[in-house]
Design a protein around this motif. Structure first.
Motif, PDB file in Angstrom:
ATOM      1  N   PRO A   6      81.704  56.625  35.592  1.00  0.00           N
ATOM      2  CA  PRO A   6      82.223  55.506  36.392  1.00  0.00           C
ATOM      3  C   PRO A   6      81.952  54.184  35.678  1.00  0.00           C
ATOM      4  CG  PRO A   6      80.921  57.011  37.745  1.00  0.00           C
ATOM      5  CD  PRO A   6      80.696  57.413  36.330  1.00  0.00           C
ATOM      6  N   ARG A   7      82.909  53.275  35.754  1.00  0.00           N
ATOM      7  CA  ARG A   7      82.778  51.996  35.053  1.00  0.00           C
ATOM      8  C   ARG A   7      82.923  50.823  36.018  1.00  0.00           C
ATOM      9  NH1 ARG A   7      87.260  51.874  30.636  1.00  0.00           N
ATOM     10  NH2 ARG A   7      88.423  52.849  32.337  1.00  0.00           N
ATOM     11  N   THR A   8      82.287  49.732  35.652  1.00  0.00           N
ATOM     12  CA  THR A   8      82.433  48.498  36.417  1.00  0.00           C
ATOM     13  C   THR A   8      83.732  47.799  36.012  1.00  0.00           C
ATOM     14  OG1 THR A   8      81.330  47.086  34.785  1.00  0.00           O
ATOM     15  CG2 THR A   8      79.920  48.216  36.396  1.00  0.00           C
ATOM     16  N   LEU A   9      84.121  46.824  36.813  1.00  0.00           N
ATOM     17  CA  LEU A   9      85.274  45.983  36.485  1.00  0.00           C
ATOM     18  C   LEU A   9      85.122  45.401  35.088  1.00  0.00           C
ATOM     19  CD1 LEU A   9      87.739  44.093  37.079  1.00  0.00           C
ATOM     20  CD2 LEU A   9      86.130  42.592  38.302  1.00  0.00           C
ATOM     21  N   TYR A  10      83.973  44.831  34.803  1.00  0.00           N
ATOM     22  CA  TYR A  10      83.744  44.232  33.482  1.00  0.00           C
ATOM     23  C   TYR A  10      83.888  45.261  32.370  1.00  0.00           C
ATOM     24  CZ  TYR A  10      81.053  42.724  29.427  1.00  0.00           C
ATOM     25  OH  TYR A  10      80.650  42.450  28.137  1.00  0.00           O
ATOM     26  N   GLN A  11      83.305  46.436  32.553  1.00  0.00           N
ATOM     27  CA  GLN A  11      83.369  47.456  31.508  1.00  0.00           C
ATOM     28  C   GLN A  11      84.807  47.907  31.252  1.00  0.00           C
ATOM     29  OE1 GLN A  11      80.608  50.195  33.262  1.00  0.00           O
ATOM     30  NE2 GLN A  11      78.816  49.240  32.302  1.00  0.00           N
ATOM     31  N   LYS A  12      85.611  47.992  32.308  1.00  0.00           N
ATOM     32  CA  LYS A  12      87.009  48.390  32.129  1.00  0.00           C
ATOM     33  C   LYS A  12      87.770  47.364  31.293  1.00  0.00           C
ATOM     34  CE  LYS A  12      87.475  51.090  36.401  1.00  0.00           C
ATOM     35  NZ  LYS A  12      88.240  51.259  37.669  1.00  0.00           N
ATOM     36  N   VAL A  13      87.571  46.090  31.605  1.00  0.00           N
ATOM     37  CA  VAL A  13      88.277  45.048  30.852  1.00  0.00           C
ATOM     38  C   VAL A  13      87.768  45.001  29.418  1.00  0.00           C
ATOM     39  CG1 VAL A  13      88.819  42.589  30.731  1.00  0.00           C
ATOM     40  CG2 VAL A  13      88.707  43.730  32.958  1.00  0.00           C
ATOM     41  N   TRP A  14      86.460  45.101  29.253  1.00  0.00           N
ATOM     42  CA  TRP A  14      85.877  45.104  27.910  1.00  0.00           C
ATOM     43  C   TRP A  14      86.445  46.253  27.079  1.00  0.00           C
ATOM     44  CZ3 TRP A  14      82.732  42.406  24.633  1.00  0.00           C
ATOM     45  CH2 TRP A  14      82.171  43.113  23.563  1.00  0.00           C
ATOM     46  N   ASP A  15      86.448  47.452  27.635  1.00  0.00           N
ATOM     47  CA  ASP A  15      86.895  48.629  26.882  1.00  0.00           C
ATOM     48  C   ASP A  15      88.346  48.496  26.425  1.00  0.00           C
ATOM     49  OD1 ASP A  15      84.413  49.781  27.222  1.00  0.00           O
ATOM     50  OD2 ASP A  15      85.034  51.143  28.828  1.00  0.00           O
ATOM     51  N   ARG A  16      89.172  47.833  27.216  1.00  0.00           N
ATOM     52  CA  ARG A  16      90.580  47.654  26.852  1.00  0.00           C
ATOM     53  C   ARG A  16      90.759  46.724  25.655  1.00  0.00           C
ATOM     54  NH1 ARG A  16      94.468  46.865  32.166  1.00  0.00           N
ATOM     55  NH2 ARG A  16      94.001  48.844  33.209  1.00  0.00           N
ATOM     56  N   HIS A  17      89.759  45.920  25.358  1.00  0.00           N
ATOM     57  CA  HIS A  17      89.942  44.857  24.372  1.00  0.00           C
ATOM     58  C   HIS A  17      89.078  45.004  23.127  1.00  0.00           C
ATOM     59  CE1 HIS A  17      91.691  43.140  28.021  1.00  0.00           C
ATOM     60  NE2 HIS A  17      92.446  42.444  27.198  1.00  0.00           N
ATOM     61  N   VAL A  18      88.348  46.112  23.017  1.00  0.00           N
ATOM     62  CA  VAL A  18      87.523  46.325  21.831  1.00  0.00           C
ATOM     63  C   VAL A  18      88.414  46.741  20.663  1.00  0.00           C
ATOM     64  CG1 VAL A  18      85.720  47.725  20.783  1.00  0.00           C
ATOM     65  CG2 VAL A  18      85.454  46.906  23.128  1.00  0.00           C
ATOM     66  N   VAL A  19      88.391  45.950  19.608  1.00  0.00           N
ATOM     67  CA  VAL A  19      89.130  46.270  18.382  1.00  0.00           C
ATOM     68  C   VAL A  19      88.240  47.064  17.440  1.00  0.00           C
ATOM     69  CG1 VAL A  19      90.364  45.304  16.396  1.00  0.00           C
ATOM     70  CG2 VAL A  19      90.512  44.176  18.635  1.00  0.00           C
ATOM     71  N   VAL A  20      87.012  46.588  17.276  1.00  0.00           N
ATOM     72  CA  VAL A  20      86.001  47.284  16.477  1.00  0.00           C
ATOM     73  C   VAL A  20      84.731  47.347  17.320  1.00  0.00           C
ATOM     74  CG1 VAL A  20      84.643  47.287  14.357  1.00  0.00           C
ATOM     75  CG2 VAL A  20      86.989  46.411  14.324  1.00  0.00           C
ATOM     76  N   PRO A  21      84.194  48.542  17.588  1.00  0.00           N
ATOM     77  CA  PRO A  21      82.991  48.643  18.425  1.00  0.00           C
ATOM     78  C   PRO A  21      81.784  47.981  17.770  1.00  0.00           C
ATOM     79  CG  PRO A  21      84.104  50.771  18.231  1.00  0.00           C
ATOM     80  CD  PRO A  21      84.730  49.865  17.210  1.00  0.00           C
ATOM     81  N   GLU A  22      80.874  47.503  18.593  1.00  0.00           N
ATOM     82  CA  GLU A  22      79.639  46.927  18.075  1.00  0.00           C
ATOM     83  C   GLU A  22      78.721  48.029  17.566  1.00  0.00           C
ATOM     84  OE1 GLU A  22      76.546  45.737  21.185  1.00  0.00           O
ATOM     85  OE2 GLU A  22      78.405  45.598  22.334  1.00  0.00           O
ATOM     86  N   THR A  23      77.807  47.655  16.689  1.00  0.00           N
ATOM     87  CA  THR A  23      76.766  48.557  16.201  1.00  0.00           C
ATOM     88  C   THR A  23      75.421  47.874  16.409  1.00  0.00           C
ATOM     89  OG1 THR A  23      76.683  47.663  13.946  1.00  0.00           O
ATOM     90  CG2 THR A  23      78.368  49.347  14.407  1.00  0.00           C
ATOM     91  N   ALA A  24      74.357  48.548  16.038  1.00  0.00           N
ATOM     92  CA  ALA A  24      73.033  47.940  16.156  1.00  0.00           C
ATOM     93  C   ALA A  24      72.918  46.699  15.278  1.00  0.00           C
ATOM     94  CB  ALA A  24      71.959  48.956  15.779  1.00  0.00           C
ATOM     95  N   GLU A  25      73.684  46.671  14.189  1.00  0.00           N
ATOM     96  CA  GLU A  25      73.587  45.564  13.232  1.00  0.00           C
ATOM     97  C   GLU A  25      74.647  44.486  13.438  1.00  0.00           C
ATOM     98  OE1 GLU A  25      73.777  48.827  12.158  1.00  0.00           O
ATOM     99  OE2 GLU A  25      71.586  49.004  12.059  1.00  0.00           O
ATOM    100  N   THR A  26      75.764  44.846  14.047  1.00  0.00           N
ATOM    101  CA  THR A  26      76.876  43.896  14.112  1.00  0.00           C
ATOM    102  C   THR A  26      77.478  43.833  15.509  1.00  0.00           C
ATOM    103  OG1 THR A  26      78.476  45.598  13.470  1.00  0.00           O
ATOM    104  CG2 THR A  26      77.484  44.300  11.698  1.00  0.00           C
ATOM    105  N   PRO A  27      77.977  42.659  15.906  1.00  0.00           N
ATOM    106  CA  PRO A  27      78.695  42.570  17.181  1.00  0.00           C
ATOM    107  C   PRO A  27      80.043  43.262  17.080  1.00  0.00           C
ATOM    108  CG  PRO A  27      78.834  40.492  16.007  1.00  0.00           C
ATOM    109  CD  PRO A  27      77.902  41.361  15.216  1.00  0.00           C
ATOM    110  N   GLY A  28      80.641  43.526  18.224  1.00  0.00           N
ATOM    111  CA  GLY A  28      81.974  44.097  18.236  1.00  0.00           C
ATOM    112  C   GLY A  28      83.030  43.027  18.018  1.00  0.00           C
ATOM    113  N   VAL A  29      84.253  43.474  17.788  1.00  0.00           N
ATOM    114  CA  VAL A  29      85.398  42.573  17.675  1.00  0.00           C
ATOM    115  C   VAL A  29      86.232  42.750  18.939  1.00  0.00           C
ATOM    116  CG1 VAL A  29      87.455  41.951  16.360  1.00  0.00           C
ATOM    117  CG2 VAL A  29      85.394  42.738  15.161  1.00  0.00           C
ATOM    118  N   MET A  30      86.419  41.674  19.688  1.00  0.00           N
ATOM    119  CA  MET A  30      87.133  41.706  20.965  1.00  0.00           C
ATOM    120  C   MET A  30      88.445  40.946  20.848  1.00  0.00           C
ATOM    121  SD  MET A  30      86.010  40.044  24.636  1.00  0.00           S
ATOM    122  CE  MET A  30      86.775  38.462  24.232  1.00  0.00           C
ATOM    123  N   TYR A  31      89.528  41.562  21.298  1.00  0.00           N
ATOM    124  CA  TYR A  31      90.832  40.904  21.282  1.00  0.00           C
ATOM    125  C   TYR A  31      90.933  39.916  22.443  1.00  0.00           C
ATOM    126  CZ  TYR A  31      95.868  40.175  21.141  1.00  0.00           C
ATOM    127  OH  TYR A  31      97.114  39.598  21.069  1.00  0.00           O
TER     128      TYR A  31
END
Length: 278
Positions: free
Chosen positions: A4-29
């Protein structure tokens, strides 16, 4: 079966271009980049110095609203700017938008207005979008179920050049306000009560989702105020899941999708899933 996902998680997941890692932030459209005359001049200068163009002019909308005089132009046609800097800011945005093909709600436009009011009123702001602007209270747009937050001038340049932003996924917090608000109690009062309860830094690192009977009873203007003031609690953004109030308010706005009912079906599916963890 997916979690189950929150509203925020649903919107975030739709816009991830490159996922974040422990070393780097993600790329969000970024779906919608709102621009005004105060935080954009250096950003346009930066991309031009690098030989870059605005990546998605159609996803960028500009307005004059921060440094504009409220008095009309004089007999000589000159506008009574408070400072010379204000005049330069306005004229620079006009020139930058013309040069880069960005639509500008300028002096003669019936679309011009305060950036965080204009976006919703024109239907530019829609549920499920990512919305950014070089202004700290961009969280206002979260009232429509959009993930919206303010960015700095260097980030404005980054979005102009790439239509993306480097981000780490925030934590999710839900604030539930049940019961009925008494006469004269507004969205601002709800926001102040929340801040009093969690503290001015209580939302740091979080996107707050507002829920409950009292929140649902607010009109869109009240919801916009509530989400706007999430920043005063230190939150990255505030959001409210779209419902019939949202749908009715946006219907017929200038920039909403042509197939409105199909869009509505998608928007209503953004609500937080039962069992989602905050």
């Amino acid at each position: 079966m997916s979690q189950p996902r929150t509203l925020y998680q649903k919107v975030w997941d739709r816009h991830v271009v490159v996922p974040e890692t422990a070393e780097t932030p993600g790329v969000m459209y970024v779906d919608l980049h709102l621009v005004h005359e105060v935080t954009s001049p250096q950003a346009f200068s930066e991309i031009e110095a690098r030989g870059l163009k605005v990546r998605r002019p159609g996803r960028t909308f500009a307005t004059l609203d921060h440094s504009t005089p409220t008095l009309p132009a004089g007999p000589d046609g000159q506008r009574p700017y408070v400072t010379e800097q204000a005049r330069r800011q306005v004229e620079t945005l006009e020139a930058n938008c013309a040069r880069h093909g960005v639509e500008l709600a300028g002096w003669g436009s019936d679309q011009r207005g305060v950036v965080h009011v204009m976006g919703p009123e024109l239907g530019l702001t829609q549920p499920g979008m990512t919305v950014v602007c070089g202004d700290s209270h961009t969280a206002t747009h979260g009232a429509f179920g959009a993930l919206a937050f303010g960015i700095g001038t260097s980030e404005v340049g980054h979005v102009l050049a790439t239509q993306c932003l480097l981000q780490r996924r925030a934590k999710s917090m839900r604030v539930t306000v049940d019961g009925a608000l008494r006469s004269g109690v507004s969205g601002k009062d709800v926001a102040l009560a929340v801040i009093a309860a969690i503290g001015f830094g209580g939302g740091t690192g979080y996107v707050i989702e507002y829920a409950g009977e009292a929140v649902r009873a607010l009109d869109m203007e009240g919801r916009m105020t509530l989400c706007n003031m999430s920043i005063e609690a230190g939150a990255r953004a505030g959001m409210i899941a779209p419902d019939q109030t949202t749908v009715d308010w946006l219907r017929g706005r200038r920039h909403v999708p042509a197939d409105y009912e199909a869009a509505v079906a998608d928007w209503l599916g953004l609500a937080t899933d039962p069992g989602a963890v905050f």
